[in-house]
Design an enzyme around this catalytic site. Structure first.
Site, PDB file in Angstrom:
ATOM      1  N   ASN A   1     -24.518  88.566  95.036  1.00 50.75           N
ATOM      2  CA  ASN A   1     -24.924  89.711  94.225  1.00 50.75           C
ATOM      3  C   ASN A   1     -24.598  89.393  92.769  1.00 50.75           C
ATOM      4  O   ASN A   1     -23.473  89.566  92.326  1.00 50.75           O
ATOM      5  CB  ASN A   1     -24.185  90.969  94.689  1.00 50.75           C
ATOM      6  CG  ASN A   1     -24.559  92.208  93.891  1.00 50.75           C
ATOM      7  OD1 ASN A   1     -25.255  92.140  92.886  1.00 50.75           O
ATOM      8  ND2 ASN A   1     -24.064  93.347  94.337  1.00 50.75           N
TER       9      ASN A   1
ATOM     10  N   ARG B   1     -29.320  89.538  96.180  1.00 52.36           N
ATOM     11  CA  ARG B   1     -29.763  90.735  95.469  1.00 52.36           C
ATOM     12  C   ARG B   1     -30.719  90.289  94.370  1.00 52.36           C
ATOM     13  O   ARG B   1     -30.366  89.463  93.525  1.00 52.36           O
ATOM     14  CB  ARG B   1     -28.570  91.457  94.851  1.00 52.36           C
ATOM     15  CG  ARG B   1     -28.980  92.643  93.980  1.00 52.36           C
ATOM     16  CD  ARG B   1     -27.971  92.879  92.885  1.00 52.36           C
ATOM     17  NE  ARG B   1     -28.333  94.008  92.045  1.00 52.36           N
ATOM     18  CZ  ARG B   1     -27.833  94.226  90.842  1.00 52.36           C
ATOM     19  NH1 ARG B   1     -26.938  93.377  90.348  1.00 52.36           N
ATOM     20  NH2 ARG B   1     -28.212  95.263  90.129  1.00 52.36           N
TER      21      ARG B   1
ATOM     22  N   HIS C   1     -30.664  99.308  91.050  1.00 51.54           N
ATOM     23  CA  HIS C   1     -29.385  99.482  91.760  1.00 51.54           C
ATOM     24  C   HIS C   1     -29.623 100.181  93.104  1.00 51.54           C
ATOM     25  O   HIS C   1     -28.771 100.917  93.595  1.00 51.54           O
ATOM     26  CB  HIS C   1     -28.382 100.293  90.928  1.00 51.54           C
ATOM     27  CG  HIS C   1     -27.897  99.595  89.700  1.00 51.54           C
ATOM     28  ND1 HIS C   1     -27.736 100.235  88.494  1.00 51.54           N
ATOM     29  CD2 HIS C   1     -27.540  98.302  89.494  1.00 51.54           C
ATOM     30  CE1 HIS C   1     -27.309  99.369  87.588  1.00 51.54           C
ATOM     31  NE2 HIS C   1     -27.177  98.196  88.172  1.00 51.54           N
TER      32      HIS C   1
ATOM     33  N   LEU D   1     -21.870 102.984  87.624  1.00 46.57           N
ATOM     34  CA  LEU D   1     -21.425 102.586  86.290  1.00 46.57           C
ATOM     35  C   LEU D   1     -20.753 101.227  86.345  1.00 46.57           C
ATOM     36  O   LEU D   1     -19.641 101.083  86.866  1.00 46.57           O
ATOM     37  CB  LEU D   1     -20.451 103.614  85.716  1.00 46.57           C
ATOM     38  CG  LEU D   1     -20.946 105.065  85.627  1.00 46.57           C
ATOM     39  CD1 LEU D   1     -19.830 105.974  85.124  1.00 46.57           C
ATOM     40  CD2 LEU D   1     -22.182 105.161  84.737  1.00 46.57           C
TER      41      LEU D   1
ATOM     42  N   ASN E   1     -21.563  96.996  84.360  1.00 42.64           N
ATOM     43  CA  ASN E   1     -22.135  96.436  83.141  1.00 42.64           C
ATOM     44  C   ASN E   1     -23.546  96.972  82.957  1.00 42.64           C
ATOM     45  O   ASN E   1     -23.994  97.230  81.847  1.00 42.64           O
ATOM     46  CB  ASN E   1     -22.133  94.911  83.199  1.00 42.64           C
ATOM     47  CG  ASN E   1     -22.392  94.308  81.835  1.00 42.64           C
ATOM     48  OD1 ASN E   1     -23.522  94.042  81.463  1.00 42.64           O
ATOM     49  ND2 ASN E   1     -21.322  94.091  81.063  1.00 42.64           N
ATOM     50  N   GLY E   2     -24.245  97.157  84.082  1.00 43.12           N
ATOM     51  CA  GLY E   2     -25.485  97.910  84.116  1.00 43.12           C
ATOM     52  C   GLY E   2     -25.178  99.282  84.704  1.00 43.12           C
ATOM     53  O   GLY E   2     -24.317  99.400  85.571  1.00 43.12           O
TER      54      GLY E   2
ATOM     55  N   ARG F   1     -27.018  96.936  76.996  1.00 40.67           N
ATOM     56  CA  ARG F   1     -28.349  97.561  76.920  1.00 40.67           C
ATOM     57  C   ARG F   1     -28.264  98.951  76.301  1.00 40.67           C
ATOM     58  O   ARG F   1     -27.328  99.703  76.563  1.00 40.67           O
ATOM     59  CB  ARG F   1     -28.971  97.629  78.317  1.00 40.67           C
ATOM     60  CG  ARG F   1     -29.546  96.302  78.779  1.00 40.67           C
ATOM     61  CD  ARG F   1     -29.913  96.333  80.250  1.00 40.67           C
ATOM     62  NE  ARG F   1     -28.790  95.910  81.072  1.00 40.67           N
ATOM     63  CZ  ARG F   1     -28.787  95.921  82.403  1.00 40.67           C
ATOM     64  NH1 ARG F   1     -29.835  96.358  83.060  1.00 40.67           N
ATOM     65  NH2 ARG F   1     -27.722  95.518  83.067  1.00 40.67           N
TER      66      ARG F   1
ATOM     67  N   ASP G   1     -17.470  94.977  77.645  1.00 42.11           N
ATOM     68  CA  ASP G   1     -16.540  95.226  78.743  1.00 42.11           C
ATOM     69  C   ASP G   1     -15.759  96.514  78.474  1.00 42.11           C
ATOM     70  O   ASP G   1     -15.093  96.644  77.441  1.00 42.11           O
ATOM     71  CB  ASP G   1     -15.570  94.047  78.890  1.00 42.11           C
ATOM     72  CG  ASP G   1     -14.779  94.091  80.187  1.00 42.11           C
ATOM     73  OD1 ASP G   1     -14.066  95.088  80.409  1.00 42.11           O
ATOM     74  OD2 ASP G   1     -14.880  93.132  80.966  1.00 42.11           O
ATOM     75  N   MET G   2     -15.833  97.466  79.408  1.00 42.07           N
ATOM     76  CA  MET G   2     -15.167  98.759  79.222  1.00 42.07           C
ATOM     77  C   MET G   2     -13.668  98.604  79.007  1.00 42.07           C
ATOM     78  O   MET G   2     -13.048  99.374  78.262  1.00 42.07           O
ATOM     79  CB  MET G   2     -15.448  99.666  80.427  1.00 42.07           C
ATOM     80  CG  MET G   2     -14.864 101.065  80.306  1.00 42.07           C
ATOM     81  SD  MET G   2     -15.561 102.035  78.941  1.00 42.07           S
ATOM     82  CE  MET G   2     -17.110 102.579  79.679  1.00 42.07           C
TER      83      MET G   2
ATOM     84  N   GLY H   1     -18.000  99.314  89.144  1.00 38.42           N
ATOM     85  CA  GLY H   1     -16.789  98.911  88.444  1.00 38.42           C
ATOM     86  C   GLY H   1     -16.171  99.968  87.558  1.00 38.42           C
ATOM     87  O   GLY H   1     -14.979 100.276  87.671  1.00 38.42           O
TER      88      GLY H   1
ATOM     89  N   GLU I   1     -15.622 103.493  89.590  1.00 37.38           N
ATOM     90  CA  GLU I   1     -14.511 103.500  90.532  1.00 37.38           C
ATOM     91  C   GLU I   1     -13.151 103.351  89.850  1.00 37.38           C
ATOM     92  O   GLU I   1     -12.139 103.823  90.373  1.00 37.38           O
ATOM     93  CB  GLU I   1     -14.681 102.366  91.545  1.00 37.38           C
ATOM     94  CG  GLU I   1     -15.886 102.525  92.470  1.00 37.38           C
ATOM     95  CD  GLU I   1     -16.142 101.272  93.300  1.00 37.38           C
ATOM     96  OE1 GLU I   1     -15.162 100.597  93.667  1.00 37.38           O
ATOM     97  OE2 GLU I   1     -17.317 100.967  93.570  1.00 37.38           O
TER      98      GLU I   1
ATOM     99  N   GLU J   1     -22.582  96.949  98.052  1.00 42.67           N
ATOM    100  CA  GLU J   1     -23.939  96.414  98.026  1.00 42.67           C
ATOM    101  C   GLU J   1     -24.061  95.180  98.914  1.00 42.67           C
ATOM    102  O   GLU J   1     -25.105  94.941  99.519  1.00 42.67           O
ATOM    103  CB  GLU J   1     -24.323  96.063  96.589  1.00 42.67           C
ATOM    104  CG  GLU J   1     -24.421  97.263  95.662  1.00 42.67           C
ATOM    105  CD  GLU J   1     -24.636  96.853  94.224  1.00 42.67           C
ATOM    106  OE1 GLU J   1     -25.795  96.836  93.786  1.00 42.67           O
ATOM    107  OE2 GLU J   1     -23.637  96.570  93.535  1.00 42.67           O
TER     108      GLU J   1
END
Length: 399
Positions: A7, A94, A183, A210, A212-213, A242, A283-284, A331, A334, A385
């Site tokens: 994936n 994927r 997704h 939620l 990176n995409g 994006r 990156d969050m 990511g 969660e 996934e």
């Protein structure tokens, strides 16, 4: 039957090996920050209920490099899980965009690969990466079936009023211009988990993926009826790099008054925008660190990110005519407790009320984090996934 699932996201590569039909993986792993400083692979092998973890911190230049490092972990060392490539019966991939060509899991041949390549322009951050991983896997596992599972398949149930754009019909018929949604494996998996948790097959659920995409879906009675991503995976929510939704007039303006080429516009909206463009990182976790240092741009990036999600919750509440549950997954969904809190703040008019203490207690299993009197359940559900892809591959090979 050993099925290896790959994936690949825009900056990550997750994998799991399943001995189907068991739902428990033999091993799993994640390569993160691909092409970014601080790359690493976390590889876990499961033996008699115990986890054996290997962490590798060497730089991962690209997805091909990442997959080669992962395959080395699978076949070499004390915790090797396969003796040779021939032990793998199938590799499930994927693939983000299937257009209208694919509505289910498909054995990959030259024709399928050609179709995936034709759709590069519609998913420029993903389909080329997916295609490259297919080629590497074909070389590494020459006797295995290579199978594609498409993100767009779950959203084939969208009604025409949701998937058609208000442009002349000829563009839909001749060029396939419509909403596809993405997704799909994640939205399908977590919505099914939510329906089982609620014990309510006839349900109205909003799933919020939620990572990176980022994308959202309105799901009624187990079927997707609207999706935030459209013709390609650029629209909708703000993402790592994006832009999400943007007025097309901005594009015309930049072309006419700033001399932008189509290639430059594509790079701007797909690779230079989102959290990166506003807050300084895709990156969050980096954005949170910058916020802690008092960075105003990081603060604005987080506010924009949460605001856009809230807008879609309101829109989908209208489309569904009510909500039984909202589901956070992937990511950021969660792991970022503060983002879940920001999204759910001031939504009491919809019957959404978060229990802040429960929100902090999420540890990786499905959890309701709403107040007891909240009309709407707020669920955190870890997406899987990889298992969903493996299951679809297994069912295809059984036929």
């Amino acid at each position: 039957m050993n099925i290896l699932v790959i994936n690949s996201g825009s900056s990550s590569l997750k994998y799991q090996l399943f001995q189907m039909p068991s739902k428990s993986p033999v091993c799993s792993g994640l390569a993160e920050r691909i092409g970014i400083d601080g790359s690493f692979i976390k590889h876990t092998v499961y033996i008699k209920g115990e986890k054996h973890i290997t962490e590798q911190t060497s730089f991962i230049a690209n997805h091909s490099d990442g997959l080669k490092q992962i395959l080395q972990l699978l076949t070499v060392g004390e915790f090797a899980v396969i003796a040779s490539p021939d032990d793998i019966a199938a590799v499930g991939h994927r693939v983000v965009h299937g257009g209208e060509h694919f509505s289910g899991a498909t054995v990959i041949d030259n024709e399928v690969k050609a179709q995936i390549k034709k759709l590069f322009s519609l998913a420029p951050l993903h389909n080329p990466v997916n295609y490259k991983c297919i080629e590497v896997a074909e070389e590494t596992f020459p006797s295995a079936k290579q199978i594609a599972v498409f993100d767009t398949a779950f959203h084939q149930s969208l009604p025409a009023e949701a998937y058609r754009y208000a442009i002349p019909e000829s563009y839909y018929k001749e060029h396939g211009i419509r909403v596809y949604g993405f997704h799909g494996t994640s939205h399908k998996y977590v919505s099914e988990q939510a329906i089982a948790y609620l014990n309510k097959p006839e349900s109205k659920i909003i799933t919020i993926h939620l990572g990176n995409g980022c994308s959202m879906a309105a799901i009624k009675n187990g079927k997707s009826i609207d999706a935030s991503m459209g013709f390609g995976p650029l629209s909708g929510l703000i993402m790592g790099t994006r832009s999400g939704d943007i007025d097309p007039s901005v594009i015309f303006h930049l072309m006419e008054h700033a001399g932008f080429t189509l290639e430059q516009l594509g790079a701007l909206l797909n690779k230079q925008s989102g959290l990166l463009g506003v807050g300084g990182s895709s990156d969050m976790r980096d954005i949170r660190k910058l916020l802690g240092e008092g960075n105003d741009s990081a603060k604005l990036a987080l506010e924009l990110y949460a605001y856009r999600i809230k807008k879609f919750i309101g829109a989908y509440a209208a489309v569904l005519n009510g909500i039984d549950a909202i589901v956070f997954t992937a990511g950021v969904g969660e792991n970022d407790t503060a983002m879940r809190q920001a999204v759910c703040k001031d939504l009491s008019y919809l019957g959404i009320s978060m229990d802040d203490d429960k929100n902090l207690k999420y540890k990786g299993e499905i959890l309701a984090i709403n107040e007891p009197d909240s009309r709407v359940k707020i669920l955190v559900i870890p997406t899987n996934e990889e298992y969903e892809i493996s299951s679809q591959c297994f069912e295809l090979l059984k036929v």
